[in-house]
Each structure stands twice: as C-alpha cells, then as structure tokens.
Design a protein around this motif. Structure first.
Motif, short mmCIF file in Angstrom:
data_model
loop_
_atom_site.label_atom_id
_atom_site.label_comp_id
_atom_site.label_asym_id
_atom_site.label_seq_id
_atom_site.Cartn_x
_atom_site.Cartn_y
_atom_site.Cartn_z
N TRP A 123 33.78 30.85 49.42
CA TRP A 123 34.68 30.49 48.28
C TRP A 123 35.27 29.13 48.15
O TRP A 123 35.28 28.56 47.15
N GLY A 167 39.33 43.04 44.15
CA GLY A 167 39.73 44.22 44.55
C GLY A 167 41.02 44.56 44.14
O GLY A 167 41.36 45.74 43.80
N LYS A 168 41.93 43.84 44.20
CA LYS A 168 43.41 44.01 43.54
C LYS A 168 43.39 44.27 42.30
O LYS A 168 43.95 45.37 41.77
N SER A 215 38.14 35.80 43.46
CA SER A 215 37.55 35.96 44.71
C SER A 215 37.48 37.58 45.14
O SER A 215 38.02 38.30 44.30
N HIS A 216 36.83 37.69 45.99
CA HIS A 216 36.59 39.21 46.28
C HIS A 216 37.99 39.97 46.73
O HIS A 216 38.07 41.00 46.08
N GLU A 217 38.79 39.39 47.21
CA GLU A 217 39.91 39.92 47.33
C GLU A 217 40.91 40.22 46.01
O GLU A 217 41.24 41.39 45.95
N ALA A 218 40.74 39.11 45.33
CA ALA A 218 41.18 39.19 44.13
C ALA A 218 40.97 40.22 43.14
O ALA A 218 41.68 41.07 42.36
N GLU A 255 31.22 36.89 46.49
CA GLU A 255 31.01 37.55 47.81
C GLU A 255 30.14 36.63 48.56
O GLU A 255 29.27 36.02 47.91
N ARG A 281 43.55 30.15 44.39
CA ARG A 281 43.58 30.94 45.56
C ARG A 281 42.88 32.28 45.15
O ARG A 281 41.97 32.87 45.94
N ASP A 282 43.08 32.63 43.75
CA ASP A 282 42.42 34.16 43.55
C ASP A 282 41.29 33.99 42.36
O ASP A 282 40.39 34.66 42.36
#
Length: 541
Positions: free
Chosen positions: A209, A243-244, A238-241, A201, A106-107
């Motif tokens: 992804w 960012g976190k 991942s782009h979201e990961a 991205e 996922r990440d």
C-alpha cells in the motif's frame, strides 16, 4: 531445420562479435547514476527544476558521444501534459447503510484525470464489479447487465486467473493486461462510470500500500484528454477500507472475491451511495523526451529503438512534514545510465550500423507510461519503419548472473533473437520470474507493443554464481518492499555492476544484429499485438 538455422545464426554472431566486442565502462555508469539520483536533481519530477537538470545532462552526454539530435536540430521532443494536484484532505462518505467515512491516504488514494479544479461524486450508486474486465477472448464480462453510467465501481486488482491459479482461466497466475490498474480505468471510462476504485492487495498488486500512496499523491500528470471520456474519480481503496465498505452493505469482501473469480459472475449493486469532492490545482505543462540518433549507413529511415525513462517522483512531504527526495537511483537512474552507455558504444563503433538506432529517454513513465505513449502516437520515425523497442527499467546492480529474464511472456520473434544474443554471452534467457506482477505492462516498451512494434524489457537474472538458490529472487523482493518508489532508492558505491554490463552486452548484440540485418521481428500468431503490426506493415503478413 529450425535448430540448424539457430546454430548457424549463433555461429555467425560469434564470428562477428569476435571482431568488435564493445566494452561498457563502470565509471561512466556509476557517474550517471550518482548524478541523476543526487539531491541536486530533487527526484527528477516532470516540469520541476530537476527535469531541466536531467534532460540537459542526458542531451549533453548524447552530444558529447557524437550522436545526432533526433528531432530535427533538437535532442528534445516536447510532451504536452496536464498536471493535476488533488487536495489531500478529501474524504469519501458512504450512505445507505451504517454511515462510513474513508480518509485520503490511510483508506483511499484518489485523483481525477479531468483537468478541472473541482470534481465531485454526488450520491453515486456503488457497485461491486468483480475484476472490472470485459474480455471476449476469455468469454468474460464483469459488466454484463450493468449500466455503469453515473455509478462508482469497486473492482479487484489483477485478473481472475491470478485468483484461481488455473492456467485455463486467463493466463493463470501470470497477469494479463486485464489485471493492470490502467486497464481498469480505461474500461470504466468505456462503460461511462462516474468513478472507479480498485481494491488493493499486496500479492495480486505486486507492491504494498505504501507504493500506492507514494506513487499517487502530489502532482499527477495526464496526457491532454481531448474529447475522450474519463471518470470523475479514479483510485484505490486499501484492502481494510474495502472490507469495511462492503460490510456496510452487509457483504463480505472475501466471499465477493471468490464469486468474482468464477465464470458467469454478475455485478452486485451495494445499495449504497458515494459522495466525494476533489479540489484540484490544474496547469498545463510541457515535459520532454530526450531523443538522439546514430544514423544508419544503408537504411537510415529504418530504426531500432532503445528506451529508458528518466523521471521519478520528485520531492514530497513526508509523514513528519519534512521534504523527502525520491532519488530513483535504480528506478530508473540505472536504466538511463545503461541507455547512455549503449549510445556511446554505438557512436564510437568503427562501422556505423546499416539501419539507424534511436535512443529515447522518456518522461512521465511513473505516471502511466505517458512519454512513451506520446512518442508512439507522435513518432519521429514512422512505426512501420521501427523494427523494435528494447527497453531498460531497473537494471541489475547485484552482480554477475548465469541467466537473464524477460518482462512478459515470449510473444514475438524478438525473444528468439534475444536468446541467440544471450547464448553468445553464455547466458540463459528465462521467462519472467514473477509473472503474477504483470511487469510486461508496467514499463515503456508496452506502449510500443500496443502500437504494434515488437518490444521487450530486459530484467535481472536470478542465478548468481557463489550465491545460494533463491538469493537473486530475494534481492528483487527486498527491493520492492524496501526501496521501490521510496526515498530509500539511493546510489550505493558497493553495487556490483557486472550483471548490468552483461545486460548491456546482450542488448547491444541484439540491437546491432537487428540494425545490420534485413530481418523484421514479428509477433507470434497468438499475440494480442499482431493485428496492429499487420495494419502497419501489410506486406509482412
């Protein structure tokens, strides 16, 4: 003067072509794609039962058409590989700020190039290193002032030119090799990093992804590392990961990305540490390139190469736990079908070519162009005697076009000769339709280019008679989002192979022209591959 020479060349080609116009057989092409992408072949993973079926099929077709084994008395070239299967339960824990755990799949998607059963990052300092690029010719160094040893680097995909769109920055929107994930791993290794994580991205990467997940899970192959240094861990966030992770350091991914695209960027220590342990299954395997020859009548020691990769991703467990076959009908059953048809036409020609023509079906392209890289470092014919590589990867199954595109910018006189061959067929050759995706660096011809041999990969056209403007590009984009590196890449009887026949016709005319002439294609002065060729062929300077 150059125009007159060009017109004379086209005229001579036309006269020669009238005497012998090869015909490419739809039924043969369809039969090969159907066979190679069938359930029985299981997705054609290296060292699987599907490899044996695949290499036997290709070799038997070469033999049937009358080609010679190219490796002494064998149609196979052994390619030693290390197969590494990482534990999919791995997690990355980030300490030093608010605790953060990133999960495999996922990440992040990570693996190791090291043939070790266990590798681990232990309190490895995290550093944001921009695009992870050292490019003296562009006065760019994302590692300036950084001692990367023991650290884990977070880097952006693609290169600064893509981000800015400024043609004065790298090549603007057109990706350079500095934008490819393979380069970023290589540079991190040169810098002695313990780990490298690329921020995904979709736009800059050129694929979603899901493609990263499908392409980098399960067994992974590597060439034996020898004494070369490799990071412990390499992979994707991942782009979201991402960012976190950066937010945990009190930083913004968007702001850092903007800063990384400006000249003079300096790496940013995140004041965080990474911990991750990978347990791996490791085994040595031998896969195979399939190699066949049409022997030249006058200069048999000189070769023109046609290449296409036969491998795909095999069979993997889907989200529901059931096996999924990655059929790879277009990628690259279509390319192998084209390779076999070209081999048939050459072998059955009334007159043998003056120079030899070598056909290579490569292994493990999907793992990083490994079969082609192995051939380039263990060639069956000296690279100094190799005129060019003409590669096929993902052929046109959508119908006849008025144009063709080429993967990569025009870097050698090989492209000029391709234009001449296309003009003979009434086709225009256009530059890469999607240069931002870096296709030139994503197929087997690139390994020949790096080794100095002029090389190109033919691509689909975009102008389809009877179709509205933009239809061709829409088909490419739909393929990438819906089929590319997915189980949905299956054979369809409704395909229109007229466009593929056009591609093969142009490739035949180009290769035959090279094989029957005294020409040696050369890189242009500004090509990054020119020096390697000049070292191979000093007299050609």
């Amino acid at each position: 003067m150059r125009t007159a020479a060009f017109l004379m060349t086209v005229l001579l080609w036309g006269i020669a072509a009238q005497a012998s116009e090869p015909r490419f057989d739809d039924a043969n092409i369809r039969a090969s794609i159907q066979t190679l992408s069938s359930d029985a072949y299981g997705g054609r993973a290296p060292a699987s039962p599907g490899e044996k079926l695949t290499t036997d099929y290709i070799a038997s077709q070469f033999k049937r058409y009358g080609l010679l084994p190219a490796n002494r008395d064998s149609f196979l070239q052994d390619v030693p590989l290390v197969q590494i299967t990482a534990d999919a339960d791995a997690v990355l824990t980030v300490s030093g700020g608010t605790p953060l755990t990133l999960n495999f799949g996922r990440d992040l998607i990570v693996g190791t190039p090291r043939p070790q059963t266990t590798v681990a990052l232990t309190d490895s300092p995290l550093v944001f290193a921009g695009y992870g690029v050292v490019a003296p010719e562009y006065q760019w160094n994302d590692y300036a002032g950084l001692d990367a040893k023991g650290k884990t680097l977070v880097v952006l995909v693609n290169d600064p030119g893509h981000a800015t769109g400024d043609p004065k920055v790298f090549h603007g929107k057109a990706m350079t090799y500095y934008g490819r994930w393979t380069y970023k791993y290589e540079e991190a290794a040169r810098q002695g990093a313990a780990g490298v994580l690329i921020v995904h991205e979709t736009g800059p990467a050129g694929y979603p992804w899901e493609v990263v997940q499908n392409s980098n899970t399960g067994p992974r192959e590597e060439l034996p590392p020898g004494d070369a240094y490799h990071p412990l861990i390499q992979g994707w966030l991942s782009h979201e990961a991402a960012g976190k992770l950066l937010a945990t350091a009190g930083l913004s991914l968007d702001e850092l990305s903007q800063a990384a695209a400006r000249h003079g960027f300096k790496p940013v220590a995140l004041k965080l540490t990474a911990n991750l342990t990978l347990h791996n299954q490791v085994q040595s395997i031998v896969s195979h390139n399939v190699v066949a020859l049409v022997k030249g009548s006058r200069y048999p020691q000189q070769v023109v190469v046609y290449s296409a990769h036969w491998d795909h991703f095999g069979t993997k467990r889907g989200p529901d736990g059931k096996p999924q076959i990655f059929h790879g009908a277009i990628d690259n059953g279509s390319g192998i079908a084209g390779l076999l048809e070209l081999a048939r036409v050459y072998a059955q020609a009334k007159q043998a070519p003056a120079r030899s023509v070598l056909f290579i079906a490569t292994t493990s392209e999907e793992q990083g162009l490994l079969g082609a890289a192995y051939y380039a470092s263990h060639p069956l014919f000296p690279l100094s005697n190799t005129l060019a590589d003409l590669n096929m990867d993902v052929m046109n199954v959508y119908g006849e076009t008025r144009d063709l595109t080429v993967r990569g910018q025009f870097m050698s006189t090989l492209d000029d000769k391709l234009q001449q061959a296309a003009q003979r067929q009434g086709l225009k050759i256009l530059p890469d339709a999607e240069p931002e995706k870096g296709y030139y660096y994503r197929a087997d011809h690139f390994e020949f280019a790096k080794a100095g041999v002029p090389a190109l990969s033919i691509d689909n056209g975009t102008d389809y008679p009877g179709r509205p403007a933009g239809w061709g590009l829409a088909q490419r984009q739909a393929y990438t989002s819906e089929r590319y590196h997915k189980p949905a890449d299956v054979y369809e009887a409704s395909w229109d192979l007229a466009g593929m026949r056009q591609q093969l016709q142009v490739l035949y005319l180009l290769g035959r022209r090279l094989a029957d002439s005294d020409d040696w294609p050369t890189w242009y002065n500004d090509s990054p591959f020119r020096k390697a060729r000049e070292a191979q062929r000093p007299a050609a300077k």
